[in-house]
Design an enzyme around this catalytic site. Structure first.
Site, mmCIF file in Angstrom:
data_model
loop_
_atom_site.group_PDB
_atom_site.id
_atom_site.type_symbol
_atom_site.label_atom_id
_atom_site.label_comp_id
_atom_site.label_asym_id
_atom_site.label_seq_id
_atom_site.Cartn_x
_atom_site.Cartn_y
_atom_site.Cartn_z
ATOM 1 N N GLU A 100 0.730 -1.228 0.125
ATOM 2 C CA GLU A 100 -0.034 -0.049 0.023
ATOM 3 C C GLU A 100 0.858 1.268 0.071
ATOM 4 O OE1 GLU A 100 -3.097 0.355 2.794
ATOM 5 O OE2 GLU A 100 -3.983 -1.740 2.401
ATOM 6 N N HIS A 158 1.280 7.676 -27.076
ATOM 7 C CA HIS A 158 1.249 6.878 -27.837
ATOM 8 C C HIS A 158 -0.087 6.655 -28.755
ATOM 9 C CE1 HIS A 158 2.272 2.769 -29.431
ATOM 10 N NE2 HIS A 158 0.895 2.355 -29.432
ATOM 11 N N ASP A 216 6.667 0.668 -37.988
ATOM 12 C CA ASP A 216 5.532 0.178 -38.284
ATOM 13 C C ASP A 216 4.434 1.385 -38.822
ATOM 14 O OD1 ASP A 216 4.447 1.724 -35.993
ATOM 15 O OD2 ASP A 216 4.673 -0.051 -34.466
ATOM 16 N N LYS A 262 4.450 -4.020 -40.113
ATOM 17 C CA LYS A 262 4.684 -5.110 -39.014
ATOM 18 C C LYS A 262 3.523 -5.804 -38.756
ATOM 19 C CE LYS A 262 4.204 -3.494 -34.756
ATOM 20 N NZ LYS A 262 4.333 -2.763 -33.515
ATOM 21 N N GLY A 304 11.867 -3.820 -27.219
ATOM 22 C CA GLY A 304 12.808 -3.713 -28.654
ATOM 23 C C GLY A 304 12.746 -4.766 -29.565
ATOM 24 N N GLY A 305 11.766 -5.760 -29.296
ATOM 25 C CA GLY A 305 11.193 -6.451 -30.153
ATOM 26 C C GLY A 305 11.110 -5.744 -31.714
#
Length: 315
Positions: free
Chosen positions: A39, A130, A169, A192, A224-225
């Site tokens: 907590e 994002h 991508d 991608k 990092g893929g």
């Protein structure tokens, strides 16, 4: 100028301190503790009654812990009669969850927006969110700044002649276009396919990359893929073995740096929105976002426009 206070959460105290230095103020006093069961306890060490309050707390890993800490901080300020609470969340966790992936799935970005509003946050400041759709989940103002100009300045003298900017991508195409315009470089795109949350496959490259150095750009790098698969595809397309990676948020979970180094990344350039633990693999540069965030605070407390600081300014 309106009297204000800047508080630092535990997610990135160095960034909060840098923002305070830019503003030439001291960080406000607060005590943050974690009980043995996990907590979180927040106690303000000074009065915020009638003051404008800024809480610097990216929701970086562990995302949920840092989010709950931010909520507790805001609730403490609200109950202590702060005039207005602004959450400075340079890295906004859960922003990827901007739609349902199935009929029985949550939209977590919307959930986080509701939680922030409920505890009394009156404004949110973030950096290269994002998903631009994030703004639509809030009924309060949200300012989405961009790190593209400062990252481009860092890249300008280090990018080889004849290089190409690469979007790893389709989601990064708009971002790559802005990098390309600022760096006066052409843009290529990797197509991608996501196989799982941690596994992707790049099937083809659109654009001329043969015998060119590549600057791969994205808003964040987590495992990092995607970058690794992108580099493999660029090599197959004949790109020169000179790969620079630039991203606003270096999330870089365990193993990500080693993965990038093994793929042949020459340099990784990120901002300091997330605390970086650099082991030199690959060589990295961290660009401070503190001047931009401090400029936001100055403008907000003097009721000036943020237009030229937001992502919409270069759209």
């Amino acid at each position: 100028m309106t009297e204000f206070k800047v508080f630092a959460g535990t997610a990135n105290p160095h960034l909060a301190a840098a923002v305070a230095r830019e503003l030439r103020v001291q960080l406000a006093d607060a005590t943050i503790e974690r009980f043995p069961d996990g907590e979180i306890s927040v106690a303000l060490g000074e009065s915020v009654r009638g003051r404008e309050v800024f809480i610097v707390q990216p929701t970086s890993p562990p995302v949920s812990d840092h989010l709950v800490e931010l909520l507790a901080f805001a609730d403490a300020c609200r109950r202590a009669a702060a005039e207005r609470i602004t959450a400075i969340v340079p890295y906004f966790g859960y922003s990827r969850s901007d739609r349902r992936q199935g009929r029985r799935a949550p939209v977590s970005a919307s959930l986080v927006a509701m939680l922030l509003e409920t505890v009394g946050v009156a404004r949110v400041v973030t950096l290269d969110a994002h998903s631009a759709q994030l703004e639509g989940f809030f009924r309060i103002p949200i300012d989405n700044l961009t790190a593209v100009p400062v990252l481009c300045r860092a890249l300008t003298e280090r990018v080889p002649a004849g290089a190409v900017v690469v979007a790893p991508d389709l989601g990064a195409v708009r971002l790559a276009t802005h990098y390309g315009e600022r760096l006066s470089l052409p843009v290529a795109i990797c197509h991608k396919q996501r196989l799982s949350g941690a596994e992707v496959k790049v099937e083809q490259v659109v654009g001329d990359v043969r015998d060119r150095a590549c600057v791969i750009v994205d808003d964040m790098i987590t495992t990092g893929g995607t970058v690794v698969e992108c580099i493999a595809a660029l090599r197959r397309a004949g790109a020169r073995a000179e790969f620079t990676v630039a991203a606003t948020h270096g999330v870089l979970v365990d193993g990500a740096r080693a993965r990038l180094a093994a793929a042949g990344v020459r340099e990784l350039v990120t901002t300091d929105t997330i605390t970086q633990y650099d082991d030199g693999r690959p060589p990295s540069r961290v660009i401070s976002s503190a001047p931009s965030l401090a400029d936001v605070v100055r403008r907000l407390v003097t009721d000036r426009s943020l237009h030229e600081l937001t992502s919409l300014a270069y759209a």
